[in-house]
Design a protein around this motif. Structure first.
Motif, PDB file in Angstrom:
ATOM      1  N   GLU A 184       0.709  -1.187  -0.063  1.00 33.10           N
ATOM      2  CA  GLU A 184       0.082  -0.259   0.510  1.00 33.10           C
ATOM      3  C   GLU A 184       0.638   1.525  -0.185  1.00 33.10           C
ATOM      4  O   GLU A 184       0.708   2.140  -1.012  1.00 33.10           O
TER       5      GLU A 184
ATOM      6  N   GLN B  38       2.219   1.754  -3.261  1.00 28.79           N
ATOM      7  CA  GLN B  38       1.215   2.365  -4.601  1.00 28.79           C
ATOM      8  C   GLN B  38       1.236   3.737  -4.344  1.00 28.79           C
ATOM      9  O   GLN B  38       0.129   4.493  -4.868  1.00 28.79           O
TER      10      GLN B  38
ATOM     11  N   THR C 120      -6.913   3.483   5.007  1.00 30.50           N
ATOM     12  CA  THR C 120      -6.902   2.558   3.249  1.00 30.50           C
ATOM     13  C   THR C 120      -5.778   3.309   2.484  1.00 30.50           C
ATOM     14  O   THR C 120      -5.637   4.621   2.328  1.00 30.50           O
ATOM     15  N   ILE C 121      -5.369   2.677   1.074  1.00 25.93           N
ATOM     16  CA  ILE C 121      -4.721   3.216   0.374  1.00 25.93           C
ATOM     17  C   ILE C 121      -5.270   4.100  -0.753  1.00 25.93           C
ATOM     18  O   ILE C 121      -5.596   5.268  -0.627  1.00 25.93           O
TER      19      ILE C 121
END
Length: 470
Positions: free
Chosen positions: A8, A11, A97-98
């Motif tokens: 993550e 990303q 979260t991403i």
């Protein structure tokens, strides 16, 4: 760090350059960005202190405990903290979260663009603000070592009680030195340059009877009501030591730094929300990511029944302005207009000029108050609602109190006056604050205000409080 967390992070590192590119394509102009992912206790420490590094005080610990408790019990959550600095630092919450971090990154770019371009921030110095606050914190720690922690903290308490009473538009003009004041000499005899007397040619001659044989009249101090109470005390109190003057100066400078953020809360959050929506829409999101983003965004802009959500109101106003200007002047005129507003306005002018009747009705805004045992809607007229919002945000929402006389009764007492505008002061808070002002001034302090539309003078003489109708 787990394999998933590493993936993550990778990303996010790949996504941020794309987010920056999209933002610049929209015309956003921001400082160089620095993103850091931090655990919750760091995020909430920065939130409580207002900066990554700052002097210590019990009130910051109290704020930290409250915010961290709300986070631990899942009552509220700070997804990010962004600092008005150059470079601009954005601290992202570990555990996001991403897709949350992508949205947060897009959101803080809107904030940073606002910090850099809004005229009300032009007096701040984002280049070295973090370093200067860190250096000041070190000096405060040395004061605690030399003067005692309780003594220093008690003095900070007194300064913080009136720290909002500054004048962000006032330029500091050096007055006579503290040594000259202590000798009792007339201030107009202390010239900063050989040409200062030219400014007084149009003023009448005065007389006074100081020990230096001056024949000028005792001048009123200040000559005009002074809104910057901290500056007046710093320049005119005869009993403050150098370490105390330094603390007042630091807290005043820090309040000048934070003041534009208090003046532009609705605009700043609305602007950041407006742009995170458009930036995220231009990212290549999967269906699952799009749904997660929609849920998170809905949570950010959800309107409140009891208070103004600045994210929601600011967003709706910018979108409404863009739509109306596009309709009247052609496609693209609306975008140009909101960039102009972003540069020139603060919350009071923003609301006064652009909160329309249609928007008030669409957003179902109203005024309410407690009547008996129930809270009831008391006003739906759009102009009254707009004017109430503008009034509540004037002077960043703080009452305007000025120094009327720094030598009241010719006894060196401090006379303050509340610029009453139909809102009474909290009497208990007022009396507690007067005792703090006494700690700074070292002589009796008076405050004129109104109760039930009758002028009242509150006094604290160092031992007891008093009040009388005048």
């Amino acid at each position: 760090m787990t394999t998933q967390a590493l993936q993550e992070l990778q990303q996010l590192e790949e996504a941020i350059p794309k987010i920056l590119e999209i933002a610049k394509g929209f015309g956003l102009d921001f400082y160089p960005m620095r993103f850091e992912i931090c655990p919750g206790d760091i995020i909430y420490t920065i939130g409580a202190y207002g900066m990554p590094t700052r002097y210590t005080h019990w009130s910051f610990g109290k704020s930290y405990h409250r915010m961290k408790t709300q986070y631990d019990y899942n009552l509220s959550r700070i997804y990010e903290m962004v600092v008005n600095s150059d470079p601009c630092y954005a601290f992202l919450l570990e555990g996001n979260t991403i897709i949350q971090n992508k949205m947060v990154a897009a959101h803080v770019l809107g904030h940073c663009d606002f910090f850099k371009n809004n005229t009300y921030y032009s007096a701040t110095n984002p280049k070295d603000i973090i370093e200067s606050m860190s250096v000041a914190a070190d000096r405060f720690r040395r004061y605690e070592m030399s003067q005692g922690q309780r003594k220093v903290e008690a003095f900070i308490d007194s300064v913080m009680s009136v720290q909002e009473h500054i004048d962000p538009h006032r330029k500091i003009k050096r007055k006579e030195t503290r040594n000259a004041r202590s000798k009792g000499c007339c201030s107009h005899d202390k010239l900063e340059t050989p040409y200062d007397d030219l400014w007084d040619l149009d003023k009448s001659k005065h007389q006074c009877s100081c020990s230096g044989g001056c024949t000028k009249k005792h001048a009123k101090t200040p000559e005009q009501p002074e809104k910057d109470i901290l500056l007046f005390i710093m320049e005119n109190s005869k009993d403050l030591q150098e370490w105390q003057l330094d603390i007042i100066s630091v807290l005043r400078d820090e309040m000048l730094y934070f003041w534009p953020q208090m003046q532009t809360k609705i605009m700043n959050e609305g602007w950041a929300t407006y742009w995170h929506l458009r930036i995220m829409r231009n990212l290549d999101l999967s269906e699952a990511d799009a749904i997660e983003f929609a849920k998170m965004n809905a949570g950010v802009i959800i309107p409140s029944r009891n208070s103004i959500n600045p994210y929601f109101l600011g967003l709706k106003m910018f979108e409404d302005i863009e739509k109306r200007w596009d309709k009247e002047f052609g496609e693209g005129a609306g975008r140009e207009k909101i960039f102009e507003i972003r540069e020139m306005d603060n919350d009071t002018s923003f609301l006064r000029n652009y909160l329309t009747k249609d928007l008030v009705e669409e957003l179902d805004l109203y005024l309410y108050r407690r009547i008996g045992n129930e809270w009831k809607i008391v006003e739906k007229n759009w102009k009254t609602i707009r004017d109430h919002l503008v009034s509540s945000m004037t002077n960043a929402g703080f009452p305007v109190i000025v120094v009327e006389d720094g030598d009241y009764g010719r006894r060196g007492e401090l006379y303050l006056r509340h610029a009453f505008e139909e809102r009474e002061l909290d009497i208990k808070y007022l009396e507690n604050t007067l005792s703090h002002v006494f700690n700074l001034w070292s002589r009796p302090v008076h405050l004129e205000t109104k109760i039930d539309n009758k002028p009242v003078l509150f006094t604290f003489d160092g031992e007891k409080s008093g009040r009388k109708f005048i």
